[in-house]
Scaffold this motif. Structure first.
Motif, PDB file in Angstrom:
ATOM      1  N   ALA A 153      37.741  26.555  34.856  1.00  0.00           N
ATOM      2  CA  ALA A 153      36.697  25.541  34.738  1.00  0.00           C
ATOM      3  C   ALA A 153      36.810  24.499  35.847  1.00  0.00           C
ATOM      4  N   LEU A 154      38.011  24.037  36.135  1.00  0.00           N
ATOM      5  CA  LEU A 154      38.184  22.970  37.122  1.00  0.00           C
ATOM      6  C   LEU A 154      37.844  23.417  38.541  1.00  0.00           C
ATOM      7  N   VAL A 155      38.336  24.569  38.952  1.00  0.00           N
ATOM      8  CA  VAL A 155      38.046  25.019  40.324  1.00  0.00           C
ATOM      9  C   VAL A 155      36.555  25.287  40.492  1.00  0.00           C
ATOM     10  N   ASN A 156      35.913  25.798  39.467  1.00  0.00           N
ATOM     11  CA  ASN A 156      34.487  26.066  39.566  1.00  0.00           C
ATOM     12  C   ASN A 156      33.661  24.793  39.471  1.00  0.00           C
ATOM     13  N   PHE A 157      34.144  23.793  38.758  1.00  0.00           N
ATOM     14  CA  PHE A 157      33.478  22.497  38.755  1.00  0.00           C
ATOM     15  C   PHE A 157      33.539  21.893  40.160  1.00  0.00           C
ATOM     16  N   PHE A 158      34.674  22.046  40.810  1.00  0.00           N
ATOM     17  CA  PHE A 158      34.815  21.580  42.186  1.00  0.00           C
ATOM     18  C   PHE A 158      33.826  22.315  43.101  1.00  0.00           C
ATOM     19  N   ILE A 159      33.658  23.613  42.898  1.00  0.00           N
ATOM     20  CA  ILE A 159      32.703  24.400  43.681  1.00  0.00           C
ATOM     21  C   ILE A 159      31.271  23.929  43.415  1.00  0.00           C
ATOM     22  N   VAL A 160      30.954  23.605  42.156  1.00  0.00           N
ATOM     23  CA  VAL A 160      29.633  23.063  41.828  1.00  0.00           C
ATOM     24  C   VAL A 160      29.382  21.782  42.619  1.00  0.00           C
ATOM     25  N   LEU A 161      30.385  20.903  42.662  1.00  0.00           N
ATOM     26  CA  LEU A 161      30.241  19.650  43.409  1.00  0.00           C
ATOM     27  C   LEU A 161      30.019  19.906  44.902  1.00  0.00           C
ATOM     28  N   ILE A 162      30.773  20.833  45.461  1.00  0.00           N
ATOM     29  CA  ILE A 162      30.626  21.174  46.880  1.00  0.00           C
ATOM     30  C   ILE A 162      29.228  21.735  47.152  1.00  0.00           C
ATOM     31  N   ASP A 163      28.794  22.672  46.313  1.00  0.00           N
ATOM     32  CA  ASP A 163      27.460  23.251  46.494  1.00  0.00           C
ATOM     33  C   ASP A 163      26.380  22.179  46.368  1.00  0.00           C
ATOM     34  N   ALA A 164      26.502  21.300  45.372  1.00  0.00           N
ATOM     35  CA  ALA A 164      25.514  20.235  45.188  1.00  0.00           C
ATOM     36  C   ALA A 164      25.477  19.313  46.405  1.00  0.00           C
ATOM     37  N   TYR A 165      26.633  18.974  46.935  1.00  0.00           N
ATOM     38  CA  TYR A 165      26.702  18.119  48.130  1.00  0.00           C
ATOM     39  C   TYR A 165      25.944  18.759  49.292  1.00  0.00           C
ATOM     40  N   TYR A 166      26.216  20.030  49.539  1.00  0.00           N
ATOM     41  CA  TYR A 166      25.576  20.698  50.668  1.00  0.00           C
ATOM     42  C   TYR A 166      24.083  20.947  50.427  1.00  0.00           C
ATOM     43  N   ILE A 167      23.685  21.176  49.187  1.00  0.00           N
ATOM     44  CA  ILE A 167      22.258  21.330  48.882  1.00  0.00           C
ATOM     45  C   ILE A 167      21.521  20.031  49.183  1.00  0.00           C
ATOM     46  N   VAL A 168      22.078  18.906  48.750  1.00  0.00           N
ATOM     47  CA  VAL A 168      21.461  17.608  49.049  1.00  0.00           C
ATOM     48  C   VAL A 168      21.394  17.397  50.554  1.00  0.00           C
ATOM     49  N   LYS A 169      22.468  17.735  51.250  1.00  0.00           N
ATOM     50  CA  LYS A 169      22.508  17.575  52.706  1.00  0.00           C
ATOM     51  C   LYS A 169      21.440  18.440  53.392  1.00  0.00           C
ATOM     52  N   ILE A 170      21.259  19.664  52.927  1.00  0.00           N
ATOM     53  CA  ILE A 170      20.252  20.562  53.485  1.00  0.00           C
ATOM     54  C   ILE A 170      18.852  19.987  53.290  1.00  0.00           C
ATOM     55  N   TYR A 171      18.559  19.530  52.061  1.00  0.00           N
ATOM     56  CA  TYR A 171      17.233  19.006  51.782  1.00  0.00           C
ATOM     57  C   TYR A 171      16.960  17.709  52.547  1.00  0.00           C
ATOM     58  N   LYS A 172      17.976  16.866  52.711  1.00  0.00           N
ATOM     59  CA  LYS A 172      17.795  15.645  53.500  1.00  0.00           C
ATOM     60  C   LYS A 172      17.509  15.979  54.961  1.00  0.00           C
ATOM     61  N   ALA A 173      18.212  16.967  55.497  1.00  0.00           N
ATOM     62  CA  ALA A 173      17.979  17.382  56.889  1.00  0.00           C
ATOM     63  C   ALA A 173      16.575  17.954  57.049  1.00  0.00           C
ATOM     64  N   GLU A 174      16.130  18.760  56.094  1.00  0.00           N
ATOM     65  CA  GLU A 174      14.786  19.316  56.152  1.00  0.00           C
ATOM     66  C   GLU A 174      13.730  18.209  56.075  1.00  0.00           C
ATOM     67  N   LYS A 175      13.981  17.238  55.231  1.00  0.00           N
ATOM     68  CA  LYS A 175      13.042  16.125  55.069  1.00  0.00           C
ATOM     69  C   LYS A 175      12.931  15.323  56.357  1.00  0.00           C
ATOM     70  N   SER A 176      14.054  15.052  57.014  1.00  0.00           N
ATOM     71  CA  SER A 176      14.020  14.270  58.255  1.00  0.00           C
ATOM     72  C   SER A 176      13.345  15.055  59.378  1.00  0.00           C
ATOM     73  N   ILE A 177      13.512  16.374  59.396  1.00  0.00           N
ATOM     74  CA  ILE A 177      12.843  17.207  60.411  1.00  0.00           C
ATOM     75  C   ILE A 177      11.334  17.203  60.177  1.00  0.00           C
ATOM     76  N   ASN A 178      10.927  17.297  58.915  1.00  0.00           N
ATOM     77  CA  ASN A 178       9.502  17.346  58.579  1.00  0.00           C
ATOM     78  C   ASN A 178       8.811  16.001  58.796  1.00  0.00           C
ATOM     79  N   GLN A 179       9.550  14.906  58.817  1.00  0.00           N
ATOM     80  CA  GLN A 179       8.952  13.594  58.987  1.00  0.00           C
ATOM     81  C   GLN A 179       8.816  13.179  60.448  1.00  0.00           C
ATOM     82  N   GLN A 180       9.401  13.935  61.348  1.00  0.00           N
ATOM     83  CA  GLN A 180       9.298  13.614  62.763  1.00  0.00           C
ATOM     84  C   GLN A 180       7.893  13.939  63.262  1.00  0.00           C
ATOM     85  N   PRO A 181       7.317  13.047  64.109  1.00  0.00           N
ATOM     86  CA  PRO A 181       5.954  13.283  64.616  1.00  0.00           C
ATOM     87  C   PRO A 181       5.870  14.447  65.583  1.00  0.00           C
TER      88      PRO A 181
END
Length: 82
Positions: free
Chosen positions: A54-82
């Motif tokens: 449970a603990l190692v997989n909870f850590f993996i969930v946190l890592i995946d969530a971090y990178y998913i947020v990072k991916i979506y933020k990067a996509e958002k900043s690319i899409n907002q550029q003129p």
């Protein structure tokens, strides 16, 4: 079907989902599938009193969530550029 059998199937499902995630070439899909698989493993580990699982997989969930947020933020900043 008893609860031990149900949780065993949750463990099998988690394994399949993680294996599917590792076959993804799209990193966003990989992270989402891996997050789902790791989440299932967290539930499985807690259900069978396997805290290390449970603990190692909870850590993996946190890592995946971090990178998913990072991916979506990067996509958002690319899409907002003129």
């Amino acid at each position: 079907m008893d609860s031990a059998t149900i949780w065993e199937w949750v463990g099998y499902l988690a394994s399949v989902v993680v294996a599917i995630s590792l076959m993804m070439s799209n990193i966003k899909k990989l992270r989402w599938w891996n997050l789902i698989g790791a989440g299932l493993f967290v539930a499985y580990g807690l259900a069978i009193d396997a805290l290390p699982v449970a603990l190692v997989n909870f850590f993996i969930v946190l890592i995946d969530a971090y990178y998913i947020v990072k991916i979506y933020k990067a996509e958002k900043s690319i899409n907002q550029q003129p």
